[in-house]
Scaffold this motif. Structure first.
Motif, PDB file in Angstrom:
ATOM      1  N   LYS A  56       0.832  -1.196   0.000  1.00  0.00           N
ATOM      2  CA  LYS A  56       0.000   0.000   0.000  1.00  0.00           C
ATOM      3  C   LYS A  56       0.871   1.251   0.000  1.00  0.00           C
TER       4      LYS A  56
ATOM      5  N   GLU B 293       0.987   4.030  -3.021  1.00  0.00           N
ATOM      6  CA  GLU B 293       0.735   5.438  -2.703  1.00  0.00           C
ATOM      7  C   GLU B 293       1.919   6.305  -3.111  1.00  0.00           C
TER       8      GLU B 293
ATOM      9  N   GLU C   3      -6.730   8.197  -3.659  1.00  0.00           N
ATOM     10  CA  GLU C   3      -6.571   7.578  -2.347  1.00  0.00           C
ATOM     11  C   GLU C   3      -6.681   6.062  -2.504  1.00  0.00           C
ATOM     12  N   VAL C   4      -5.696   5.332  -2.017  1.00  0.00           N
ATOM     13  CA  VAL C   4      -5.728   3.876  -2.077  1.00  0.00           C
ATOM     14  C   VAL C   4      -6.595   3.380  -0.928  1.00  0.00           C
ATOM     15  N   GLN C   5      -7.707   2.715  -1.283  1.00  0.00           N
ATOM     16  CA  GLN C   5      -8.622   2.212  -0.261  1.00  0.00           C
ATOM     17  C   GLN C   5      -8.237   0.825   0.213  1.00  0.00           C
ATOM     18  N   SER C   6      -7.936  -0.071  -0.720  1.00  0.00           N
ATOM     19  CA  SER C   6      -7.616  -1.436  -0.320  1.00  0.00           C
ATOM     20  C   SER C   6      -6.690  -2.088  -1.333  1.00  0.00           C
TER      21      SER C   6
ATOM     22  N   THR D  76      -7.779  -0.925  -5.053  1.00  0.00           N
ATOM     23  CA  THR D  76      -8.973  -0.108  -5.220  1.00  0.00           C
ATOM     24  C   THR D  76      -8.610   1.315  -4.826  1.00  0.00           C
ATOM     25  N   VAL D  77      -8.784   2.244  -5.776  1.00  0.00           N
ATOM     26  CA  VAL D  77      -8.453   3.648  -5.531  1.00  0.00           C
ATOM     27  C   VAL D  77      -9.713   4.494  -5.639  1.00  0.00           C
ATOM     28  N   ASN D  78      -9.700   5.622  -4.948  1.00  0.00           N
ATOM     29  CA  ASN D  78     -10.849   6.513  -4.901  1.00  0.00           C
ATOM     30  C   ASN D  78     -10.399   7.912  -5.294  1.00  0.00           C
TER      31      ASN D  78
ATOM     32  N   GLU E 228     -14.605   5.491  -8.100  1.00  0.00           N
ATOM     33  CA  GLU E 228     -13.814   4.419  -7.512  1.00  0.00           C
ATOM     34  C   GLU E 228     -13.363   3.494  -8.640  1.00  0.00           C
TER      35      GLU E 228
ATOM     36  N   THR F  95     -10.859  -0.016  -9.749  1.00  0.00           N
ATOM     37  CA  THR F  95     -10.093  -1.184  -9.345  1.00  0.00           C
ATOM     38  C   THR F  95      -9.027  -1.413 -10.397  1.00  0.00           C
TER      39      THR F  95
END
Length: 106
Positions: free
Chosen positions: A27, A31, A43-46, A64-66, A71, A73
């Protein structure tokens, strides 16, 4: 038999720790790559990866980025290892999914 069980438990705990640390390291790497390219609003969510990714030097992961209301993938290929290698290469394999939120409240 007790020694074998103890060895299995120790190896399992070590691998579990490596698996969790690998996820945190990946992660941070993703980032950092996003920030280096000037996409600081993402923003990296997961992060999702297979069970053998922490012991491999060539892994495929899903991030998964936002970005605001969108959103996405992403399929990402990692060459090298974030813990054991000095050199690490991150390649974007493709966009798996894109979800947009339109209207509605917060």
């Amino acid at each position: 038999m007790g020694r074998l069980f103890s060895l299995i438990v120790i190896v399992g705990l070590a691998y579990g720790g490596l698996y969790l640390y690998y996820g945190m390291a990946m992660k941070q790497v993703i980032e950092q790559q996003i920030d280096d390219r000037g996409l600081t609003a993402l923003e990296v969510q997961s992060i999702h990866y297979g069970p053998l990714a922490p012991v491999s030097s060539d892994a495929r992961i899903t991030a998964t980025v936002n970005y605001r209301g969108a959103e996405a993938t992403l399929d990402i290929r990692i060459i090298g290892h974030p813990i054991f290698s000095e050199e690490l290469r991150v390649e974007l394999d493709g966009l798996q999914a894109l979800r947009l939120r339109i209207g509605g409240g917060q």
